[in-house]
Every structure is written in structure tokens, then in C-alpha cells.
Design a protein around this motif. Structure first.
Motif, mmCIF file in Angstrom:
data_model
loop_
_atom_site.group_PDB
_atom_site.id
_atom_site.type_symbol
_atom_site.label_atom_id
_atom_site.label_comp_id
_atom_site.label_asym_id
_atom_site.label_seq_id
_atom_site.Cartn_x
_atom_site.Cartn_y
_atom_site.Cartn_z
ATOM 1 N N GLU A 109 0.785 -1.195 -0.091
ATOM 2 C CA GLU A 109 0.057 0.018 0.089
ATOM 3 C C GLU A 109 0.861 1.170 -0.054
ATOM 4 N N GLN A 110 1.718 1.210 0.802
ATOM 5 C CA GLN A 110 2.739 2.425 0.823
ATOM 6 C C GLN A 110 3.590 2.628 -0.625
ATOM 7 N N LEU A 111 4.108 1.478 -1.001
ATOM 8 C CA LEU A 111 4.746 1.501 -2.348
ATOM 9 C C LEU A 111 3.794 2.126 -3.684
ATOM 10 N N SER A 112 2.300 1.749 -3.289
ATOM 11 C CA SER A 112 1.535 2.186 -4.375
ATOM 12 C C SER A 112 1.600 3.771 -4.038
ATOM 13 N N GLU A 113 1.215 4.323 -2.819
ATOM 14 C CA GLU A 113 1.166 5.782 -2.737
ATOM 15 C C GLU A 113 2.430 6.293 -3.012
ATOM 16 N N LEU A 114 3.598 5.877 -2.750
ATOM 17 C CA LEU A 114 4.901 6.432 -3.062
ATOM 18 C C LEU A 114 4.922 6.539 -4.638
ATOM 19 N N LEU A 123 -0.691 2.439 -9.603
ATOM 20 C CA LEU A 123 -1.073 1.015 -9.472
ATOM 21 C C LEU A 123 -1.310 0.428 -8.128
ATOM 22 N N THR A 124 -2.336 -0.492 -8.224
ATOM 23 C CA THR A 124 -2.958 -0.979 -7.062
ATOM 24 C C THR A 124 -1.788 -1.903 -6.114
ATOM 25 N N ALA A 125 -1.934 -1.997 -4.879
ATOM 26 C CA ALA A 125 -1.120 -2.749 -4.152
ATOM 27 C C ALA A 125 -1.100 -4.069 -4.631
ATOM 28 N N GLU A 126 -2.056 -4.672 -4.950
ATOM 29 C CA GLU A 126 -2.074 -6.090 -5.553
ATOM 30 C C GLU A 126 -1.019 -6.335 -6.655
ATOM 31 N N ARG A 127 -1.300 -5.382 -7.508
ATOM 32 C CA ARG A 127 -0.489 -5.311 -8.781
ATOM 33 C C ARG A 127 1.081 -5.062 -8.447
ATOM 34 N N ILE A 128 1.335 -4.323 -7.707
ATOM 35 C CA ILE A 128 2.811 -4.089 -7.364
ATOM 36 C C ILE A 128 3.282 -5.291 -6.573
#
Length: 161
Positions: A109-114, A123-128
Motif C-alpha cells: 500500500e505504501q509503495l503504491s502511494e509512493l 498501480l494497485t497494491a495487489e498489482r505491485i
């Protein structure tokens, strides 16, 4: 009975088709199409070309018709259906560098926001998670090894005295 399909190639077209049919960088289907046209110009019939190339006669007729209508651009594959990628390889490398470069840890989730904030890529958290997991499986991602945890499959050897 349909009329005989026959094409006539100029010298430059024949040379270009010969290059296309022998070029390993081109897709196999494009090379086969070029070969079909070369054979047709050498007075092979549709049924002979189809049996030689191991395809249907209608396929050969379709390729010849496309050549008559479009020429060289008709030989290439049409764009594939589906959604285009919204991310680039550099975006994923940026995420990996963030994970390796900082002392803190990130969840997906944090990577998605970043990624949305820094690179303007959504990108969604799932996709990442899926992308990073796939990269790690293929060996293109960085492998993280923590000390003190034995890897599965390796057993500790006992000291024999």
C-alpha cells in the motif's frame, strides 16, 4: 471455381521479400507471409503453397489479397488487443531502490502511494505485489537474504567425531 490469384513483383519488392523471409529478427508469421508471396510470384498455385507452408488455402488467399490491397504494411501483425501498460521498467526499479536504499520497510500500500506521489503512476497494491513477485521469481529482482534463517532444502551437516 475462383480465379487464379497471381502477383507480379518488381525486382526491389522481390529482394525485400527475400530479406524479410530470411530475417530472424522478424516474427515467424511475417516471414511466412513473405515466403508465401515469393512462391506465388514464382508461379506456384495457392494449393501448392498451402501444402508447402502447412496452412489452409484460405490463409494463402487472404495473404495475397492483403498484399494486393496494402503492400508491405499489410504483412506485419496488427496491434494486439488489450490494455497498454501504465508503468515502465524504470518505475519498478525505482520501487526496488526505495526498498533497498531506506532503512525502513514498505508494504505494498505504501509503495503504491509512493509511486503515485513521486512518479505519477497509479498501480494497485495487489498489482505491485504481483510484479515484484514475478521479478523475484525470474531472477531479475534483487534477492533478499536474511542471515540466520536456513534455506529450505539445505540441511545442516552434523559433525562426525
Amino acid at each position: 471455381m475462383p480465379g487464379r490469384l497471381k502477383i507480379r513483383l518488381t525486382e526491389s519488392e522481390a529482394q525485400e521479400l527475400l530479406k524479410w523471409s530470411n530475417d530472424p529478427k522478424l516474427p515467424e508469421r511475417t516471414r511466412k507471409r513473405a515466403e508465401m508471396l515469393r512462391l506465388n510470384a514464382q508461379v506456384w498455385r495457392v494449393n501448392q503453397i498451402a501444402s508447402w507452408m502447412n496452412c489452409a488455402q484460405n490463409t494463402v488467399r487472404k495473404i495475397i489479397q492483403i498484399w494486393i490491397l496494402k503492400g508491405f504494411p499489410g504483412l506485419e501483425d496488427a496491434p494486439r488487443s488489450g490494455r497498454k501498460r501504465t508503468w515502465r521498467e524504470a518505475d519498478i526499479e525505482y520501487l526496488e531502490n526505495c526498498c533497498d536504499g531506506h532503512s525502513r520497510t514498505y508494504n505494498s500500500e505504501q509503495l503504491s502511494e509512493l509511486l503515485k506521489k513521486e512518479r505519477k503512476v497509479e498501480l494497485t497494491a495487489e498489482r505491485i505485489r504481483k510484479i515484484l513477485k514475478k521479478r523475484a521469481e525470474n531472477g531479475s529482482g534483487r534477492k533478499r537474504v536474511r542471515e540466520g534463517i536456513p534455506t529450505p532444502g539445505k540441511k545442516k551437516q552434523r559433525k562426525r567425531t
